[in-house]
Design an enzyme around this catalytic site. Sequence first.
Site, mmCIF file in Angstrom:
data_model
loop_
_atom_site.group_PDB
_atom_site.id
_atom_site.type_symbol
_atom_site.label_atom_id
_atom_site.label_comp_id
_atom_site.label_asym_id
_atom_site.label_seq_id
_atom_site.Cartn_x
_atom_site.Cartn_y
_atom_site.Cartn_z
ATOM 1 C CG ASP A 26 73.403 7.089 -49.469
ATOM 2 O OD1 ASP A 26 73.754 8.326 -48.949
ATOM 3 O OD2 ASP A 26 72.781 6.935 -50.776
ATOM 4 C CG ASN B 82 81.584 12.626 -51.119
ATOM 5 O OD1 ASN B 82 81.885 11.391 -50.349
ATOM 6 N ND2 ASN B 82 80.237 12.574 -51.454
#
Length: 238
Positions: free
Chosen positions: A16, A64
């Site tokens: 991330d 996503n």
Amino acid sequence: MNKEQKIPVHVAIIMDGNGRWAKKRALPRTAGHAQGARTVEQILEDADHMGIRYLTVYAFSTENWSRPDSEVKALMNLLRTYMKTSLQKCARNNVRIRVIGDKSKLDKDLQIAIADLERDTASNTGIGFQIAINYGARDELARSVRSIAQKIRSGELDPEAVTEEMISDTLDTAGIPDPDLLIRTGGEQRISNFLLWQTAYSELYFCDVAWPDFNRKELEKAVDAYNHRERRYGGLMQ
Ligand code: FPP
């Protein structure tokens, strides 16, 4: 790194912080992902040299798809390039690739490139490199339950005979030991639908470093922290 250290067999990583890394440099988010992809290649090599046997990275989640089209496209292109250009490197480093997640939703050419790379690296005996694409742990568990339910419906399986091992064997990670260590970069402290079944007893390590800045030193820090944990698996301290 201390030579006496216990090296985790399987390390999983939630990569991330790519977007924030780019923003800090006034670059488009996709530049963060491109740098992140370079980090992946370097960390795979570092993990291998450290003696880690399996590395699993979260490249694209089932959630996503809701990002802007241009970002989804850029991520898919990075993955496509990786699948289409990594065979020689994998052969040289003896890397075995497996993509986990629901591949049926990916573009056909990407599916083919993945199948080719998985097939061509299947007999390599070095580090196992799992890339999660269109992966969600709940989706993986739902697919597992469906496959077991089908066996029950056809009379092939008695519901009472369903075991934990059987469930593990129907997951995308079948045959791969559960992660010993789960790392999340980028400062957030959550699991985000990654390997929910497999991380039941994993040690969790969160660090603030954005993924594109993650490096061997940071990986060694995570392994060091892992070495200071007491793993009890629900039992008592020895
Ligand atoms: C999270 O950062 C990262 C991703 C959603 C994508 C990760 C993918 C790569 C690093 C490329 C993978 C490539 C290969 C070859 C496996 P974010 O965009 O959520 O960052 P932010 O939280 O700072 O916005």
